[in-house]
Design a protein around this motif. Structure first.
Motif, PDB file in Angstrom:
ATOM      1  N   SER A 108     -22.436 -22.942  -6.319  1.00  0.00           N
ATOM      2  CA  SER A 108     -21.103 -23.388  -6.684  1.00  0.00           C
ATOM      3  C   SER A 108     -20.014 -22.430  -6.222  1.00  0.00           C
ATOM      4  O   SER A 108     -18.900 -22.494  -6.693  1.00  0.00           O
ATOM      5  CB  SER A 108     -21.014 -23.610  -8.193  1.00  0.00           C
ATOM      6  OG  SER A 108     -21.209 -22.387  -8.867  1.00  0.00           O
ATOM      7  N   THR A 109     -20.350 -21.532  -5.301  1.00  0.00           N
ATOM      8  CA  THR A 109     -19.342 -20.616  -4.770  1.00  0.00           C
ATOM      9  C   THR A 109     -19.350 -20.652  -3.247  1.00  0.00           C
ATOM     10  O   THR A 109     -20.388 -20.851  -2.622  1.00  0.00           O
ATOM     11  CB  THR A 109     -19.594 -19.164  -5.225  1.00  0.00           C
ATOM     12  OG1 THR A 109     -20.880 -18.759  -4.808  1.00  0.00           O
ATOM     13  CG2 THR A 109     -19.475 -19.022  -6.739  1.00  0.00           C
ATOM     14  N   CYS A 110     -18.181 -20.446  -2.668  1.00  0.00           N
ATOM     15  CA  CYS A 110     -18.052 -20.367  -1.215  1.00  0.00           C
ATOM     16  C   CYS A 110     -18.785 -19.119  -0.740  1.00  0.00           C
ATOM     17  O   CYS A 110     -18.578 -18.028  -1.278  1.00  0.00           O
ATOM     18  CB  CYS A 110     -16.574 -20.303  -0.844  1.00  0.00           C
ATOM     19  SG  CYS A 110     -16.261 -19.986   0.910  1.00  0.00           S
ATOM     20  N   PHE A 111     -19.635 -19.260   0.260  1.00  0.00           N
ATOM     21  CA  PHE A 111     -20.422 -18.109   0.710  1.00  0.00           C
ATOM     22  C   PHE A 111     -19.579 -17.094   1.469  1.00  0.00           C
ATOM     23  O   PHE A 111     -20.012 -15.967   1.679  1.00  0.00           O
ATOM     24  CB  PHE A 111     -21.634 -18.546   1.535  1.00  0.00           C
ATOM     25  CG  PHE A 111     -21.345 -18.889   2.978  1.00  0.00           C
ATOM     26  CD1 PHE A 111     -21.566 -17.966   3.983  1.00  0.00           C
ATOM     27  CD2 PHE A 111     -20.865 -20.132   3.331  1.00  0.00           C
ATOM     28  CE1 PHE A 111     -21.316 -18.278   5.307  1.00  0.00           C
ATOM     29  CE2 PHE A 111     -20.622 -20.464   4.646  1.00  0.00           C
ATOM     30  CZ  PHE A 111     -20.836 -19.532   5.636  1.00  0.00           C
ATOM     31  N   VAL A 112     -18.348 -17.447   1.849  1.00  0.00           N
ATOM     32  CA  VAL A 112     -17.484 -16.520   2.574  1.00  0.00           C
ATOM     33  C   VAL A 112     -16.604 -15.729   1.618  1.00  0.00           C
ATOM     34  O   VAL A 112     -16.617 -14.502   1.616  1.00  0.00           O
ATOM     35  CB  VAL A 112     -16.612 -17.266   3.612  1.00  0.00           C
ATOM     36  CG1 VAL A 112     -15.659 -16.314   4.306  1.00  0.00           C
ATOM     37  CG2 VAL A 112     -17.479 -17.980   4.621  1.00  0.00           C
ATOM     38  N   CYS A 113     -15.837 -16.430   0.765  1.00  0.00           N
ATOM     39  CA  CYS A 113     -14.868 -15.741  -0.098  1.00  0.00           C
ATOM     40  C   CYS A 113     -15.314 -15.618  -1.548  1.00  0.00           C
ATOM     41  O   CYS A 113     -14.730 -14.851  -2.305  1.00  0.00           O
ATOM     42  CB  CYS A 113     -13.514 -16.445  -0.028  1.00  0.00           C
ATOM     43  SG  CYS A 113     -13.484 -18.095  -0.761  1.00  0.00           S
TER      44      CYS A 113
ATOM     45  N   GLU B  79     -14.967 -20.329  -6.588  1.00  0.00           N
ATOM     46  CA  GLU B  79     -15.681 -21.469  -7.169  1.00  0.00           C
ATOM     47  C   GLU B  79     -15.352 -22.726  -6.380  1.00  0.00           C
ATOM     48  O   GLU B  79     -14.210 -22.959  -6.021  1.00  0.00           O
ATOM     49  CB  GLU B  79     -15.252 -21.662  -8.624  1.00  0.00           C
ATOM     50  CG  GLU B  79     -15.743 -20.584  -9.553  1.00  0.00           C
ATOM     51  CD  GLU B  79     -17.110 -20.894 -10.131  1.00  0.00           C
ATOM     52  OE1 GLU B  79     -17.503 -22.071 -10.178  1.00  0.00           O
ATOM     53  OE2 GLU B  79     -17.779 -19.937 -10.531  1.00  0.00           O
ATOM     54  N   VAL B  80     -16.366 -23.534  -6.097  1.00  0.00           N
ATOM     55  CA  VAL B  80     -16.183 -24.825  -5.437  1.00  0.00           C
ATOM     56  C   VAL B  80     -17.006 -25.862  -6.186  1.00  0.00           C
ATOM     57  O   VAL B  80     -17.954 -25.529  -6.886  1.00  0.00           O
ATOM     58  CB  VAL B  80     -16.620 -24.793  -3.949  1.00  0.00           C
ATOM     59  CG1 VAL B  80     -15.728 -23.886  -3.137  1.00  0.00           C
ATOM     60  CG2 VAL B  80     -18.064 -24.370  -3.797  1.00  0.00           C
ATOM     61  N   ASP B  81     -16.630 -27.126  -6.031  1.00  0.00           N
ATOM     62  CA  ASP B  81     -17.400 -28.210  -6.640  1.00  0.00           C
ATOM     63  C   ASP B  81     -18.540 -28.554  -5.691  1.00  0.00           C
ATOM     64  O   ASP B  81     -18.303 -29.043  -4.589  1.00  0.00           O
ATOM     65  CB  ASP B  81     -16.507 -29.425  -6.864  1.00  0.00           C
ATOM     66  CG  ASP B  81     -17.234 -30.567  -7.549  1.00  0.00           C
ATOM     67  OD1 ASP B  81     -18.435 -30.428  -7.859  1.00  0.00           O
ATOM     68  OD2 ASP B  81     -16.589 -31.604  -7.784  1.00  0.00           O
TER      69      ASP B  81
ATOM     70  N   LEU C 165     -25.027 -23.391   3.365  1.00  0.00           N
ATOM     71  CA  LEU C 165     -24.384 -22.888   2.154  1.00  0.00           C
ATOM     72  C   LEU C 165     -23.004 -23.517   2.015  1.00  0.00           C
ATOM     73  O   LEU C 165     -22.364 -23.850   3.010  1.00  0.00           O
ATOM     74  CB  LEU C 165     -24.257 -21.366   2.211  1.00  0.00           C
ATOM     75  CG  LEU C 165     -25.556 -20.583   2.156  1.00  0.00           C
ATOM     76  CD1 LEU C 165     -25.299 -19.101   2.404  1.00  0.00           C
ATOM     77  CD2 LEU C 165     -26.238 -20.770   0.809  1.00  0.00           C
ATOM     78  N   PRO C 166     -22.522 -23.680   0.763  1.00  0.00           N
ATOM     79  CA  PRO C 166     -21.206 -24.287   0.557  1.00  0.00           C
ATOM     80  C   PRO C 166     -20.076 -23.399   1.062  1.00  0.00           C
ATOM     81  O   PRO C 166     -20.168 -22.173   1.017  1.00  0.00           O
ATOM     82  CB  PRO C 166     -21.127 -24.472  -0.956  1.00  0.00           C
ATOM     83  CG  PRO C 166     -22.134 -23.558  -1.535  1.00  0.00           C
ATOM     84  CD  PRO C 166     -23.180 -23.334  -0.490  1.00  0.00           C
TER      85      PRO C 166
ATOM     86  N   GLU D 147     -10.438 -23.527   2.726  1.00  0.00           N
ATOM     87  CA  GLU D 147      -9.658 -22.429   3.306  1.00  0.00           C
ATOM     88  C   GLU D 147     -10.474 -21.610   4.306  1.00  0.00           C
ATOM     89  O   GLU D 147      -9.956 -21.131   5.294  1.00  0.00           O
ATOM     90  CB  GLU D 147      -9.116 -21.505   2.208  1.00  0.00           C
ATOM     91  CG  GLU D 147      -8.031 -22.127   1.356  1.00  0.00           C
ATOM     92  CD  GLU D 147      -8.596 -22.984   0.224  1.00  0.00           C
ATOM     93  OE1 GLU D 147      -9.769 -22.780  -0.184  1.00  0.00           O
ATOM     94  OE2 GLU D 147      -7.870 -23.874  -0.234  1.00  0.00           O
ATOM     95  N   CYS D 148     -11.761 -21.450   4.049  1.00  0.00           N
ATOM     96  CA  CYS D 148     -12.608 -20.623   4.915  1.00  0.00           C
ATOM     97  C   CYS D 148     -13.245 -21.403   6.059  1.00  0.00           C
ATOM     98  O   CYS D 148     -13.643 -20.811   7.060  1.00  0.00           O
ATOM     99  CB  CYS D 148     -13.709 -19.961   4.086  1.00  0.00           C
ATOM    100  SG  CYS D 148     -13.098 -18.759   2.898  1.00  0.00           S
TER     101      CYS D 148
END
Length: 60
Positions: free
Chosen positions: A6-11, A14-16, A28-29, A33-34
Motif C-alpha cells: 500500500s505504499t509507493c516503492f519510490v517515495c 500511501e497509495v490505494d 510494485l505499486p 507523482e513518481c
C-alpha cells in the motif's frame, strides 16, 4: 506485508492498492507523482541490481 503493498516503492507515500498502477519491471505499486520520473528509473535500477547480488554465472 499489507503495508508494502500500500505504499509507493519510490517515495513511500500511501497509495490505494486497488486503484494505483504498478511498475511492470519490479511489480510494485507506484504513485502518480513518481510514475515516469527519473527517481523511478533510479529506484528500479537499484532494486534490479540488488537482485543479482550473491549469484554466480555458470557460463565460465
Amino acid at each position: 506485508m499489507e503495508k508494502i503493498n500500500s505504499t509507493c516503492f519510490v517515495c513511500g507515500k500511501e497509495v490505494d492498492p486497488k486503484t494505483t498502477s504498478k511498475n511492470l519491471m519490479v511489480n510494485l505499486p507506484i504513485c502518480k507523482e513518481c510514475k515516469g520520473s527519473d527517481k523511478e528509473k533510479v529506484k528500479v535500477d537499484e532494486l534490479l541490481e540488488g537482485m543479482a547480488d550473491g549469484f554466480v554465472c555458470g557460463c565460465i
